[in-house]
Design a protein around this motif. Sequence first.
Motif, PDB file in Angstrom:
ATOM      1  N   ASP A   2       6.365  14.858 -21.357  1.00  0.00           N
ATOM      2  CA  ASP A   2       5.152  14.679 -22.151  1.00  0.00           C
ATOM      3  C   ASP A   2       4.894  15.879 -23.056  1.00  0.00           C
ATOM      4  N   ASN A   5       7.062  15.438 -26.030  1.00  0.00           N
ATOM      5  CA  ASN A   5       6.457  14.433 -26.925  1.00  0.00           C
ATOM      6  C   ASN A   5       5.306  15.035 -27.731  1.00  0.00           C
ATOM      7  N   ALA A   6       4.502  15.873 -27.066  1.00  0.00           N
ATOM      8  CA  ALA A   6       3.385  16.526 -27.750  1.00  0.00           C
ATOM      9  C   ALA A   6       3.890  17.468 -28.841  1.00  0.00           C
ATOM     10  N   LEU A 158      13.005  10.222 -26.388  1.00  0.00           N
ATOM     11  CA  LEU A 158      11.572  10.512 -26.318  1.00  0.00           C
ATOM     12  C   LEU A 158      10.763   9.334 -26.842  1.00  0.00           C
ATOM     13  N   ARG A 159       9.525   9.244 -26.386  1.00  0.00           N
ATOM     14  CA  ARG A 159       8.643   8.177 -26.844  1.00  0.00           C
ATOM     15  C   ARG A 159       8.141   8.454 -28.264  1.00  0.00           C
ATOM     16  N   GLU A 160       7.903   9.738 -28.560  1.00  0.00           N
ATOM     17  CA  GLU A 160       7.398  10.136 -29.872  1.00  0.00           C
ATOM     18  C   GLU A 160       8.567  10.352 -30.835  1.00  0.00           C
ATOM     19  N   LYS A 287      -3.527  12.330 -30.305  1.00  0.00           N
ATOM     20  CA  LYS A 287      -2.207  11.975 -29.783  1.00  0.00           C
ATOM     21  C   LYS A 287      -1.587  13.130 -28.999  1.00  0.00           C
ATOM     22  N   TYR A 291      -0.807  13.433 -24.642  1.00  0.00           N
ATOM     23  CA  TYR A 291       0.431  13.739 -23.911  1.00  0.00           C
ATOM     24  C   TYR A 291       0.255  14.855 -22.881  1.00  0.00           C
ATOM     25  N   ILE A 292      -0.599  15.848 -23.187  1.00  0.00           N
ATOM     26  CA  ILE A 292      -0.630  17.052 -22.346  1.00  0.00           C
ATOM     27  C   ILE A 292      -1.848  17.143 -21.423  1.00  0.00           C
ATOM     28  N   GLN A 298      -8.888  13.408 -21.550  1.00  0.00           N
ATOM     29  CA  GLN A 298      -8.473  13.029 -22.896  1.00  0.00           C
ATOM     30  C   GLN A 298      -9.682  12.667 -23.757  1.00  0.00           C
TER      31      GLN A 298
END
Length: 336
Positions: A2, A5-6, A158-160, A287, A291-292, A298
């Motif tokens: 994650d 991704n961030a 990765l998702r991002e 966003k 992730y973090i 959030q």
Amino acid sequence: MDVLNALVAFANFVLIPGTAYGAQLALGALGVTLIYGILRFSNFAHGDTMAFGTMFVILVTWGFQSAGISAGPVPTALLALPFGIAACALFLLATDKVVYKFYRRERVKPVVFVMVSLGVMFVMNGLVRLIIGPGDQRFADGERFIIAVRDFREMTGLREGLAIKTTQGITVITAVIVVALLFWFLNKTRTGKSMRAFSDNEDLALLSGINPERVVMYTWLIVAALATIAGTLYGLDKSFKPFTYFQLLLPIFAAAIVGGLGNPLGAIAGGFVIAFSEVLITYAYKKVFGYILPEALQPDGLAQLLSTDYKFAVSFVILIAVLLFKPTGLFKGQSV
């Protein structure tokens, strides 16, 4: 994962566009700082000079495209760039001869030059709108991406996704080449050294036999090249609209003043300071935080300090702060 991704999301929306935008502002600020350092006035027509040169690049690009001429994967505008620089240089030299030379001969105060440059600005703005129109003009072609989001995801898992546009890569590479050539010219050539001597002490330079009109001519030629390149890179990266270039005058002047007006190194540093300040303050961090941070922490909203509509306000606030607390800028240019 994650965290990665961030980082990718942050790079995609902040680091990469901020670097490209910073390079564009740096090239624009270099033109402003050269005019201030050598010709000793703040040129308020610089934003419209960028628009004027870019307009000719677009017109020639359209001509090349209709004739089937292209540059392959890179934008055809790169082939048209020399024509835009030449047209912009001719217009600036003509403007200097018809307008600025008279006031230089009369040795008027710098504020008079500023007011004259405002008049030139309105003339150039009107010409650009008359010739190419007031609307958005897109002229980018060739490959759109160096790295596409889908390809990056497939490579990394990765998702991002990360996307690097061709125009962003070209902007950074071109800016590095142009800055290197400019500093080589100013430091290694006889004409460049004459320009620096004229900037440091005009009277002593004249006593040394330096031709002031030659210095003025080369200054306008370099400014035409910097303005046209900066304007074309900005137009390729985003889009061309005459009024947008008028608005760019604020961040460009802010960059020049933050770095130290009259100092080329300061103009480059100021360009990146202004660009990243605008991008960091107007980016929506939802966003990245998604992730973090744990789900309970959030943010519900966009987690955005300011809307993108206010990005030029960021430049304005930084400009005012520098003028109030450090008017010589980061690299100690001439006090404004």
